[in-house]
Each structure stands twice: as C-alpha cells, then as structure tokens.
Design a protein around this motif. Structure first.
Motif, mmCIF file in Angstrom:
data_model
loop_
_atom_site.group_PDB
_atom_site.id
_atom_site.type_symbol
_atom_site.label_atom_id
_atom_site.label_comp_id
_atom_site.label_asym_id
_atom_site.label_seq_id
_atom_site.Cartn_x
_atom_site.Cartn_y
_atom_site.Cartn_z
ATOM 1 N N SER A 26 -8.252 19.038 6.574
ATOM 2 C CA SER A 26 -8.638 18.754 7.960
ATOM 3 C C SER A 26 -7.986 17.473 8.458
ATOM 4 N N ASP B 244 -21.222 18.518 6.615
ATOM 5 C CA ASP B 244 -21.471 18.691 8.045
ATOM 6 C C ASP B 244 -21.090 17.455 8.865
ATOM 7 N N SER C 239 -16.441 16.367 10.861
ATOM 8 C CA SER C 239 -15.885 16.214 12.211
ATOM 9 C C SER C 239 -15.966 14.771 12.708
ATOM 10 N N THR D 248 -11.908 21.690 9.321
ATOM 11 C CA THR D 248 -12.844 21.328 10.383
ATOM 12 C C THR D 248 -12.084 20.598 11.475
#
Length: 395
Positions: free
Chosen positions: A259, A383, A386, A170
């Motif tokens: 990530s 979710d 980020s 991500t």
C-alpha cells in the motif's frame, strides 16, 4: 516404479474382465437352458465394452482455463472456468475431470460428466479466500470408467498456467513525512534542493554562499559581490524496506508495504525499495508503473525467511540512505530492529518504522515506546493502514 504398478493394475483389470467373459460363457455351455444363456447375453455387452475401453486411446484437446478476476489480491475468491474438447472416437460413459495443481484441497476441484457422444465440455468452480503467493495449474487428469467400474482409465493432459495473488492494498491518505536535516535536530517535511541549472535573479552576497554562485558580470560592473538566486525545489526521497526476519503478522506487513509503495509512486515521490530474504530485491528507483509492478510481483511471493533488511542496508554501501527517509515495515519490533533504530541516525536523514500490531497489543503501547533514539515508531492495526502517513506526522 509407479508406472510399473499402474501397468500391472490396469492389466489385472483387463484380465479380470476377460476371465469373467470366459466364466459366463462356460457357465452357459455346461449349465445350458434359457436362464444361463440369458445371463451370458445380458452381461456380454458390458464386458466387451470394458475390454474395448481398456484398449482405445483417449484423446482430449483444446484445454482452456479462464481465471476471474484477472488481478487477484489476498482474500479474494477465484472463479475458474475450464473448457476442453473430447476427441476420443469411442463413446464414453462416465468421466471425472480433476485439476492437477498444488492446492491443498485439490480433490474438490473436479467434476463428473456423463459423456455419451458429447464433444464440448465446461465446468466452473470457486476457490475461496486465496492467500498471497504464486499458484500453478499443471493440467487436467481424466478418469474414465465403464458402467460398473470394471475398467478404469486415467490420462493426464498438460495445460500449465501460473497466476499471482498480490498483497491486499489499502488506499492511503498520502502526506509528506517529516524529514531530519543532515546534522540538525529540526524536522522538515521536505529537503530543499537548489536547482542550479537555471538562475532566477541576483541578490547581495551573504557569508556562506558558494563561490560558484557569484554573479561575476555584476561584480565587473560595480565591484560589488552579488550572488545568483536559484529556484528552490522541494523534494522528498524515501527508502522502503520490508523486514523478513519475523513471521509475526508478516502477511499484514506485506499488505502495508504494498500500500505504501503504491501511493508513493502514484504521488510521484522518489522512492527506493529493498528486501533481504532468500529471493532478495533491491531497486534504487521505483518511478514507473512497470517498476512498481516488479515490486508487487516480488511482494506476492516474498516469505518471512530472510535477514534484518534494515541492518543489511545500513551495513552495505547505500548512498541513497544518506539523503532519504528510511521507512521500515515489520510485524514485530525485535531486539535487532531496535538496535537498527538506535544507530540509524549515523547513516540516514530520518527513520520511520511502521510496526503492525493487533488491537490488543496497541492498547498496551505507551507514548515513550513510539520513539527509539531519533527514529519514529508508528504502531498500526490493519484497520488503521489508511491513516499511516497521518500517524507519522502527529506531534
């Protein structure tokens, strides 16, 4: 033993076809008449073809396998195009080609061809929703039959190919994480490092200045102690470790680790990486793309079968930890992990623990649970990846 059973099975088929030829011939001889001989001459071409098919060598070559996309991540669909050439001089009727691999649904990865005199073959298939890991293709299995399935020939041709399915990354919004000074309680986004290779000026001496920083030329001129001034260089060192002692939400924890490593290297921050599983990895420096690729390859195959990585690091002689922010990524905040967070202040400057949770679990987490000892615990759903660094710097 398997080869013996296969040989006996194939021999039995050939003998059955030969026996059928003899039977139809004898029937035509003793019965006589147009009908009997018509049956014999109608069946005999198929029987002879079956006998010849059992004897001729099967030859296949120039096997190529095109895999798209070339860089795969967890959850991607894999498009595979297989090409090969039939070099058998004998005309074939039906041919089934299957992949030899360790996929669970291996039987679906095949195709039936009507051959005739055709030489070049190609077929495309899709494998959906790939999971992270290493995938191996060993070769192709060719199954050739006659018109009625009296003779069945099998041949395997090696065409090995290995590819990796990497973790799903991500794009994170990067910001420097707060760090704690060696013994103080104040937090700072950076550690301030004096670059003593180049002096930028002089100033009056202050108590606590190092002896080596005194500007002796100035002292010789006016007998006044002066101290060299150096450029303050802001730097941050991060040590990332993945916990492998819990299988809960492990895939998501691997994705978050990948990530984090990707964005840290992209922003040219000094970072180290470690795991403590069966196939453990410890990289004191991850700065270049090639070093990052080595980490990603390790994360592609890592499994939840190891020790408490953070505890292993703290028990070992890790000089990097004393001046680094220790970033722990886990899918479950176990009792052992909590003990590490309580004692980590003795070994490292600051600790950030990312815990991957479900949305239902996130609703039950209270504010006091976000701090253990002097360690910061950040709970993230998939979710929210980020926003990982943003969550760290929240008051």
């Amino acid at each position: 033993m398997k080869k013996v059973r296969t040989f006996l099975k194939d021999s039995g088929r050939v003998l059955s076809v030969v026996a059928l030829i003899i039977f139809t011939f004898c029937f035509a001889m003793f019965q006589g008449g147009f009908v009997s001989w018509f049956i014999f001459f109608t069946v005999i071409p198929f029987l002879i073809y079956s006998v010849l098919l059992s004897l001729v060598p099967l030859r296949f070559s120039q096997i190529e396998r095109e895999v798209l996309p070339t860089h795969l991540k967890r959850g991607d669909d894999l498009l595979i195009t297989v090409r090969f050439r039939n070099k058998t001089f004998f005309p074939l009727i039906f041919m089934t080609v299957r992949e030899i691999s360790h996929f669970e649904k291996q039987s679906e990865h095949g195709k039936l061809f009507f051959v005739g005199i055709k030489r070049e073959f190609e077929w495309t298939y899709v494998i959906e929703d790939l999971q992270r890991g290493e995938y191996q293709f060993k070769g192709l299995e060719f199954i050739v039959t006659d018109f009625f399935g009296w003779t069945i020939r099998q041949k395997q041709v090696r065409a090995p190919q290995v590819f990796l399915v990497y973790p799903k990354t991500t794009d994170l919004a990067f910001s420097s994480m707060h760090m704690q000074y060696d013994q103080g309680a104040a937090l700072s986004k950076y550690s301030i490092v004096k670059d003593t290779t180049m002096a930028t000026g002089v100033r009056d001496y202050q108590p606590g200045d190092r002896f080596s920083w005194i500007h002796w030329k100035s002292f010789a001129k006016n007998s006044t102690l002066r101290t060299k001034e150096f450029e303050d260089r802001q730097s941050q060192q991060i040590f990332v470790c993945l916990q492998q002692n819990s299988s809960k939400l492990f895939e998501e924890a691997v994705d978050l680790t990948a990530s984090i490593m990707k964005i840290i290297v992209k922003n040219r921050v000094d970072v180290s990486f470690a795991t403590a599983g069966e196939n453990r990895l410890n990289m004191p420096f991850v700065r270049t793309e090639s070093q990052l690729e080595k980490v990603m390859q390790h994360l592609a195959v890592v499994e939840a079968n190891g020790e408490n990585t953070a505890a292993t690091l703290l028990r070992g002689d890790q000089k990097e930890l004393s001046r680094s922010v220790l970033v722990i990524v886990t899918g479950e905040l176990t009792k052992d992990c909590k003990e590490v967070l309580m004692d980590s202040a003795k070994y490292t400057r600051a600790v950030i623990c990312f815990v991957v949770v479900t949305k239902e679990q996130l609703k039950t987490i209270d504010a006091p649970q976000r701090t253990i000892g002097q360690s910061r615990v950040v709970y993230l759903t998939e979710d929210m990846f980020s926003q990982a660094f943003t969550e760290v710097n929240k008051p």
